[in-house]
Write an enzyme that holds these catalytic residues in place. Structure first.
Site, PDB file in Angstrom:
ATOM      1  N   PHE A  23       0.961  -1.281  -0.526  1.00 58.68           N
ATOM      2  CA  PHE A  23       0.604  -0.193   0.146  1.00 58.68           C
ATOM      3  C   PHE A  23       1.114   1.210   0.069  1.00 58.68           C
ATOM      4  O   PHE A  23       1.905   1.411   1.247  1.00 58.68           O
ATOM      5  CB  PHE A  23      -1.014  -0.103   1.453  1.00 58.68           C
ATOM      6  CG  PHE A  23      -2.093   1.436   1.928  1.00 58.68           C
ATOM      7  CD1 PHE A  23      -3.585   1.388   0.872  1.00 58.68           C
ATOM      8  CD2 PHE A  23      -1.399   2.777   1.834  1.00 58.68           C
ATOM      9  CE1 PHE A  23      -3.604   2.331   1.065  1.00 58.68           C
ATOM     10  CE2 PHE A  23      -2.075   3.957   1.466  1.00 58.68           C
ATOM     11  CZ  PHE A  23      -3.334   3.472   1.109  1.00 58.68           C
ATOM     12  N   ASP A  67       9.592   2.826   1.174  1.00 62.08           N
ATOM     13  CA  ASP A  67       8.601   3.317   1.872  1.00 62.08           C
ATOM     14  C   ASP A  67       8.266   2.910   2.723  1.00 62.08           C
ATOM     15  O   ASP A  67       7.529   2.110   3.512  1.00 62.08           O
ATOM     16  CB  ASP A  67       7.032   2.656   0.897  1.00 62.08           C
ATOM     17  CG  ASP A  67       5.671   3.332   1.198  1.00 62.08           C
ATOM     18  OD1 ASP A  67       5.877   3.967   2.445  1.00 62.08           O
ATOM     19  OD2 ASP A  67       4.860   2.977   0.840  1.00 62.08           O
ATOM     20  N   LYS A  77       3.172   9.791   8.087  1.00 61.93           N
ATOM     21  CA  LYS A  77       2.988   9.248   8.978  1.00 61.93           C
ATOM     22  C   LYS A  77       3.262  10.299  10.905  1.00 61.93           C
ATOM     23  O   LYS A  77       2.913  11.628  10.547  1.00 61.93           O
ATOM     24  CB  LYS A  77       2.009   8.095   9.498  1.00 61.93           C
ATOM     25  CG  LYS A  77       1.196   7.673   8.423  1.00 61.93           C
ATOM     26  CD  LYS A  77       0.899   6.426   8.108  1.00 61.93           C
ATOM     27  CE  LYS A  77       0.527   5.336   7.537  1.00 61.93           C
ATOM     28  NZ  LYS A  77      -0.841   5.935   8.060  1.00 61.93           N
TER      29      LYS A  77
END
Length: 404
Positions: A142, A227, A260
């Site tokens: 994702f 990522d 995040k």
């Protein structure tokens, strides 16, 4: 004040009337947070074991974070990318420090993980002098929901309504080094990999996979892009998951993406290029963002990194995470526990596990967890959480799992 705080029916109706339905109907109307806890509009307290999906690294309203945001908001809010500011430079310097980046490395600041990956995707188009059409992603990944990041995201239900997406993206089977090797050649621009795949239940790669990816991309002249949007900023017990030898296997990527937890609740993303050659993939004018590097967001992020360091939260996340893994694995109804530090996946036992139902019962009992797949719960609590705060959840979990 709106009537939204007078009762569940009212705020649900108000939400449906004025907000987009893309997230469905919210489970709660949360009005306040402090530390590891939040309170809903009816005054009920919840232990937040998700932390805004690994965002609230310092929990809710940490004094250092609040002070940094408040003081910066009272000093300088937004200046556009025509200028820089002290918080922006200080944050970039801190990122260089925690990654021990070589000379010539650089940080591009944006507003989210998807934006960080979009920047990396554009850099990939310039790899090898440009003209390499293939970008590889891994099944289970994702990377976001903007069009470029969505093309890298594995779940067909997310991608197919918006096909064809970015051309040249190839998805290879998870954990299969031979399939990865077969896919990489001189037409490959980059390989995108999450060191820990969050959306499939918190899954690490088999031993040797990241090392093989590094060797294969280097041999082909392609980029290795990690990522670390969810797995970074201390969540696994190291600043970034790939810095843990057991996960990263000593690999040095070409590009790292972060977001995040970096902002601790303020929107910020970072695309980090390792070395002069990778930094030169984009030149002036080839990319940009109006709000990227915003002084308030940078001040918040700097407070997050500084607090993680001064409060010893890296070591704490590692130690507490290991303790939780052991305790969770011993709970009746738990088939296994995956992940590292305070990013954990709890696999449910049984022939027809229903993580969504378990999460609903947990919410009713005052615990916020995430049913990330039908078989798994995801836990990503604040790095500041204590074992004493988690203990009631561990006590309640057997009944939550076996309740009819």
């Amino acid at each position: 004040m709106s009537e939204a705080t007078t009762g569940t029916a009212t705020w649900r109706d108000d939400f449906s009337r004025v907000l987009s339905p893309v997230f469905g109907t919210p489970q709660l109307d949360i009005v306040r947070g402090r530390g590891s806890y939040v309170w809903d509009a009816d005054g009920k307290q919840y232990l937040d074991l998700l932390a805004g999906i690994a965002v609230n690294a310092l929990g809710h309203c940490h004094p250092a974070w609040v002070k940094a945001v408040s003081e910066q908001a009272a000093t300088l809010g937004h200046i556009s990318n025509f200028f820089t500011s002290p918080p922006q430079i200080a944050l970039a310097e801190k990122i260089h420090e925690i990654l021990d980046l070589p000379e010539g490395s650089a940080v591009f600041l944006s507003n989210s993980g998807a934006e960080a990956n979009e920047a990396a995707l554009k850099m990939a188009r310039r790899a090898g002098g440009g003209g390499r059409p293939i970008i590889i992603a891994v099944d289970g990944a994702f990377h976001g929901r903007t069009m470029g990041a969505l093309s890298l995201t594995a779940k067909a239900a997310y991608r197919e309504p918006f096909a064809p997406g970015v051309p040249g993206v190839v998805h290879v089977p998870y954990g299969d080094v031979d399939a990865l090797a077969a896919a990489i050649n001189d037409t490959t621009a980059a390989v995108f990999i999450e060191p820990i795949q969050g959306e499939v239940g918190v899954r690490t790669h088999p031993a040797g996979y990241l090392r093989a990816a590094r060797e294969l991309t280097s041999a082909a002249g392609a980029l290795l892009i990690l990522d670390e949007v969810q797995s970074g900023i201390g969540r696994t017990g190291t600043w970034f998951a790939h810095q843990d030898p057991a996960i990263g296997e000593g690999v040095v990527p070409d590009i790292i993406t972060s977001a995040k937890g970096l902002g601790g609740g303020m929107p910020i993303g970072a695309t980090i290029t390792v070395g002069t050659e990778n930094t030169g993939l984009l030149s002036a004018g080839q990319h940009g963002t109006t709000f990227g590097g915003n002084p308030i967001a940078c001040a918040a992020a700097l407070a997050v990194l500084t607090t993680i360091e001064t409060e010893g939260l890296l070591d704490r996340a590692g130690r507490l995470g290991e303790q939780l893994r052991t305790e969770l694995a011993g709970v009746p109804g738990v088939a296994g526990v995956t992940g590292q530090g305070l990013l954990l996946g709890v696999e449910l036992a049984g022939d027809s596990p229903d993580a969504k139902a378990v999460a609903a019962r947990a919410l009713e009992a005052g615990f916020i967890v995430n049913p990330v797949t039908p078989e798994r719960l995801r836990l990503a609590p604040p790095l500041t959480i204590t074992h004493e705060e988690i203990a009631p959840f561990l006590t309640a979990l057997p009944d939550l799992l076996t309740h009819d």
